[in-house]
Motif scaffolding. Structure first.
Motif, PDB file in Angstrom:
ATOM      1  N   LEU A   1       0.817  -1.221   0.000  1.00  0.00           N
ATOM      2  CA  LEU A   1       0.000   0.000   0.000  1.00  0.00           C
ATOM      3  C   LEU A   1       0.846   1.264   0.000  1.00  0.00           C
ATOM      4  N   ALA A   2       2.046   1.180   0.585  1.00  0.00           N
ATOM      5  CA  ALA A   2       2.866   2.378   0.697  1.00  0.00           C
ATOM      6  C   ALA A   2       4.142   2.206  -0.118  1.00  0.00           C
ATOM      7  N   PRO A   3       4.580   3.210  -0.882  1.00  0.00           N
ATOM      8  CA  PRO A   3       3.872   4.475  -1.090  1.00  0.00           C
ATOM      9  C   PRO A   3       2.641   4.291  -1.973  1.00  0.00           C
ATOM     10  N   ALA A   4       1.663   5.124  -1.771  1.00  0.00           N
ATOM     11  CA  ALA A   4       0.407   5.005  -2.504  1.00  0.00           C
ATOM     12  C   ALA A   4       0.600   5.322  -3.986  1.00  0.00           C
ATOM     13  N   TRP A   5      -0.090   4.556  -4.800  1.00  0.00           N
ATOM     14  CA  TRP A   5      -0.023   4.739  -6.254  1.00  0.00           C
ATOM     15  C   TRP A   5      -0.430   6.164  -6.647  1.00  0.00           C
ATOM     16  N   THR A   6       0.237   6.670  -7.649  1.00  0.00           N
ATOM     17  CA  THR A   6      -0.141   7.979  -8.185  1.00  0.00           C
ATOM     18  C   THR A   6      -0.168   7.884  -9.701  1.00  0.00           C
ATOM     19  N   THR A   7      -1.006   8.685 -10.326  1.00  0.00           N
ATOM     20  CA  THR A   7      -1.088   8.654 -11.795  1.00  0.00           C
ATOM     21  C   THR A   7       0.216   9.124 -12.436  1.00  0.00           C
ATOM     22  N   ASP A   8       1.098   9.753 -11.635  1.00  0.00           N
ATOM     23  CA  ASP A   8       2.411  10.150 -12.171  1.00  0.00           C
ATOM     24  C   ASP A   8       3.238   8.926 -12.566  1.00  0.00           C
TER      25      ASP A   8
ATOM     26  N   LEU B   1     -12.184  13.141   5.391  1.00  0.00           N
ATOM     27  CA  LEU B   1     -10.972  13.670   4.750  1.00  0.00           C
ATOM     28  C   LEU B   1      -9.942  14.155   5.781  1.00  0.00           C
ATOM     29  N   PRO B   2     -10.311  15.051   6.719  1.00  0.00           N
ATOM     30  CA  PRO B   2      -9.299  15.456   7.710  1.00  0.00           C
ATOM     31  C   PRO B   2      -8.839  14.303   8.597  1.00  0.00           C
ATOM     32  N   LEU B   3      -9.742  13.321   8.844  1.00  0.00           N
ATOM     33  CA  LEU B   3      -9.337  12.158   9.645  1.00  0.00           C
ATOM     34  C   LEU B   3      -8.267  11.362   8.901  1.00  0.00           C
ATOM     35  N   ALA B   4      -8.521  11.107   7.615  1.00  0.00           N
ATOM     36  CA  ALA B   4      -7.548  10.348   6.820  1.00  0.00           C
ATOM     37  C   ALA B   4      -6.220  11.103   6.745  1.00  0.00           C
ATOM     38  N   GLU B   5      -6.300  12.431   6.592  1.00  0.00           N
ATOM     39  CA  GLU B   5      -5.065  13.229   6.544  1.00  0.00           C
ATOM     40  C   GLU B   5      -4.272  13.064   7.840  1.00  0.00           C
TER      41      GLU B   5
ATOM     42  N   LEU C   1      -4.498  10.564   9.964  1.00  0.00           N
ATOM     43  CA  LEU C   1      -4.060   9.174  10.151  1.00  0.00           C
ATOM     44  C   LEU C   1      -2.827   8.823   9.316  1.00  0.00           C
ATOM     45  N   THR C   2      -2.506   9.646   8.304  1.00  0.00           N
ATOM     46  CA  THR C   2      -1.272   9.379   7.555  1.00  0.00           C
ATOM     47  C   THR C   2      -0.060   9.529   8.478  1.00  0.00           C
ATOM     48  N   LYS C   3      -0.247  10.218   9.614  1.00  0.00           N
ATOM     49  CA  LYS C   3       0.858  10.386  10.567  1.00  0.00           C
ATOM     50  C   LYS C   3       0.732   9.420  11.747  1.00  0.00           C
ATOM     51  N   SER C   4      -0.149   8.430  11.620  1.00  0.00           N
ATOM     52  CA  SER C   4      -0.348   7.464  12.701  1.00  0.00           C
ATOM     53  C   SER C   4       0.933   6.692  13.003  1.00  0.00           C
ATOM     54  N   SER C   5       1.118   6.377  14.280  1.00  0.00           N
ATOM     55  CA  SER C   5       2.289   5.582  14.656  1.00  0.00           C
ATOM     56  C   SER C   5       2.134   4.131  14.201  1.00  0.00           C
ATOM     57  N   ASP C   6       0.893   3.738  13.843  1.00  0.00           N
ATOM     58  CA  ASP C   6       0.650   2.411  13.285  1.00  0.00           C
ATOM     59  C   ASP C   6       0.898   2.507  11.776  1.00  0.00           C
ATOM     60  N   GLU C   7       1.969   1.852  11.313  1.00  0.00           N
ATOM     61  CA  GLU C   7       2.381   2.031   9.912  1.00  0.00           C
ATOM     62  C   GLU C   7       1.326   1.587   8.913  1.00  0.00           C
ATOM     63  N   GLN C   8       0.616   0.518   9.251  1.00  0.00           N
ATOM     64  CA  GLN C   8      -0.400   0.016   8.317  1.00  0.00           C
ATOM     65  C   GLN C   8      -1.559   1.005   8.202  1.00  0.00           C
TER      66      GLN C   8
ATOM     67  N   ALA D   1      -0.438   3.833   6.019  1.00  0.00           N
ATOM     68  CA  ALA D   1      -0.401   3.491   4.586  1.00  0.00           C
ATOM     69  C   ALA D   1      -1.807   3.474   3.984  1.00  0.00           C
ATOM     70  N   ILE D   2      -2.758   2.906   4.737  1.00  0.00           N
ATOM     71  CA  ILE D   2      -4.149   2.856   4.253  1.00  0.00           C
ATOM     72  C   ILE D   2      -4.686   4.288   4.123  1.00  0.00           C
ATOM     73  N   ALA D   3      -4.349   5.123   5.098  1.00  0.00           N
ATOM     74  CA  ALA D   3      -4.848   6.503   5.101  1.00  0.00           C
ATOM     75  C   ALA D   3      -4.266   7.309   3.942  1.00  0.00           C
ATOM     76  N   ALA D   4      -2.991   7.068   3.635  1.00  0.00           N
ATOM     77  CA  ALA D   4      -2.355   7.822   2.545  1.00  0.00           C
ATOM     78  C   ALA D   4      -3.094   7.569   1.236  1.00  0.00           C
ATOM     79  N   LYS D   5      -3.557   6.353   1.080  1.00  0.00           N
ATOM     80  CA  LYS D   5      -4.338   5.986  -0.109  1.00  0.00           C
ATOM     81  C   LYS D   5      -5.717   6.638  -0.044  1.00  0.00           C
ATOM     82  N   ALA D   6      -6.319   6.594   1.141  1.00  0.00           N
ATOM     83  CA  ALA D   6      -7.684   7.086   1.308  1.00  0.00           C
ATOM     84  C   ALA D   6      -7.787   8.596   1.103  1.00  0.00           C
ATOM     85  N   VAL D   7      -6.751   9.322   1.495  1.00  0.00           N
ATOM     86  CA  VAL D   7      -6.789  10.790   1.381  1.00  0.00           C
ATOM     87  C   VAL D   7      -7.087  11.205  -0.057  1.00  0.00           C
TER      88      VAL D   7
END
Lengths: 161, 252
Positions: free
Chosen positions: A80-87, B109-113, B115-122, B125-131
């Motif tokens: 999942l990380a890093p997240a996919w980007t259209t770039d 949206l602000p929650l996902a933003e 959570l990208t800084k969560s100490s839980d890595e998984q 990662a999920i949040a970075a996608k969700a944002v």
């Protein structure tokens, strides 16, 4: 034994099931390819959209392509990380999208593109810039629906992500 | 309650919101007011269910009892679901559906933003996608709400009515109980007061453009996070879980 380069060449044959002109490599979903000493290939892919149903199909297609061409064992991992980007869609990939009738995504560096506010998306059919967005969600999660005001054709745009 | 138990419960809360809302959006499939919206809601439902799957997948690993994401979705009863009450609100008319999603998006949206800084890595990662996806969701629901509010007299009236009805259920989004506090302490989840500030700013901005009136903060319904739901959730689960309940273990 097949090398990493062989595997990559085979992956070029695996197409996106929703957009069958672009390969999983050109789409940028293949993040890592590794061949273990016993010949087993480990391919890491990353999802375009989290709920994209095409991801399961891509994983199955990758397995089939490699097994059919003599790779003894295949494992497809998801990261999942890093997240996919259209770039990560390659330039040849973008050209193929355009030829297929899908407006390719702009660079995410343009923040307006991320918010779907990009003022100009040229029509992939006639090249006119007199276009308008009909819906931020198109035929799949990754596309928005547009219309060309000149040739009057509707078209999909690969959304910037 | 150990930190592991708190984390499992927290993950269920995150996942249940998305699963239940995605089911509601899926109910529109084939019934959308226009084709583009039918497709849009199905796509949004897919995004939500995709994020829910990733979260459940993480949750079952944290729990470590050999359950699967499907077990969590199909084999729990109402009282074991800890989604916010807003997510289970019935679809109603299109204004109700859009307002429900708008209120959720303004929180998600602000929650996902954060959570990208969560100490839980998984989770991060999920949040970075969700944002990325949540930005499109908020744009979609905001656009429609502005169109309804700043549209005809009838669309304005219906949007305001939907807003007034759903508002009572927004308090449930920001409840910080023992579980949440444990997550904040472990730097896994953000303080919901910061999410509330962002939620308020989004609501005020869109309300102004939509010429709608923000309802007053009065009595708020709550209980979803403790598994106390409205009567609507049971009916939703009866439909969603039917196959696994009638044919246990069925696969396709």
């Amino acid at each position: 034994m097949l090398t990493q380069d062989h595997i990559l060449a085979l992956l070029q044959n695996v197409k996106d099931p929703e957009v069958p002109v672009i390969s999983v490599l050109e789409l940028g979903v293949v993040r890592h390819v590794y061949v273990e000493p016993d010949g087993k290939a480990v391919v890491t892919i990353t999802p375009t959209y989290t709920g994209c149903p095409a991801m399961d199909v891509m994983a199955a297609d990758i397995k089939k392509e490699l097994l059919d061409h003599g790779v003894p064992a295949v494992e497809v991992k998801q990261s999942l990380a890093p997240a996919w980007t259209t770039d990560w869609i390659t330039e040849p990939g973008k050209a193929k999208l355009r030829a297929y009738g899908i407006a390719p995504p702009e660079k995410t560096g343009d923040i307006r593109a991320l918010k779907g506010e990009l003022p100009v998306v040229p029509c992939p059919q006639c090249g006119s810039t007199n276009t308008v967005m009909l819906s931020v969600f198109g035929s799949t999660a990754c596309k928005a629906l547009w219309k060309c005001n000149d040739c009057l054709e509707p078209f999909d745009q690969f959304k910037c992500l | 309650m150990t930190e592991q138990e708190a984390l499992f419960t927290y993950l269920l809360r995150l996942g249940d919101d998305l699963l239940i809302l995605s089911h509601r959006l899926g109910e529109w499939c084939g019934h959308g007011p226009v084709l583009e919206e039918d497709i849009a809601l199905a796509n949004r439902a897919l995004d939500h269910i995709g994020e829910a799957r990733n979260i459940y997948d993480h949750a079952v690993k944290v729990e470590g009892k050999g359950r699967t994401e499907d077990d969590l979705a199909y084999l729990r009863n109402e009282r074991q679901f800890v989604n916010t009450l807003l997510a289970e609100r019935p679809n109603g008319d299109y204004a109700h559906t859009i307002v429900r999603s708008f209120l959720f998006d303004a929180y998600h949206l602000p929650l996902a933003e954060a959570l990208t800084k969560s100490s839980d890595e998984q989770i991060a990662a999920i949040a970075a996608k969700a944002v990325k996806e949540a930005q499109y969701h908020l744009k979609h629901s905001s656009d429609w709400l502005i169109r309804f509010g700043d549209g005809t007299e009838e669309s304005h009236r219906r949007a305001q009515q939907a807003l007034d009805e759903h508002w009572t259920y927004t308090g449930d989004l920001f409840v910080q109980d023992e579980v949440h506090q444990a997550m904040v302490k472990a730097s896994i989840a953000p303080d919901l007061n910061t999410i509330k500030a962002s939620f308020d700013a989004t609501v005020d901005r869109v309300m102004a453009e939509a010429t709608l009136k923000r309802p007053a903060d009065g009595y708020m319904m709550s209980g979803g996070r403790q598994g106390k739901h409205s009567e609507h959730l049971g009916f939703l689960l009866a439909e969603m879980q039917y196959l696994q309940r009638a044919y246990p273990g069925a696969q396709w």
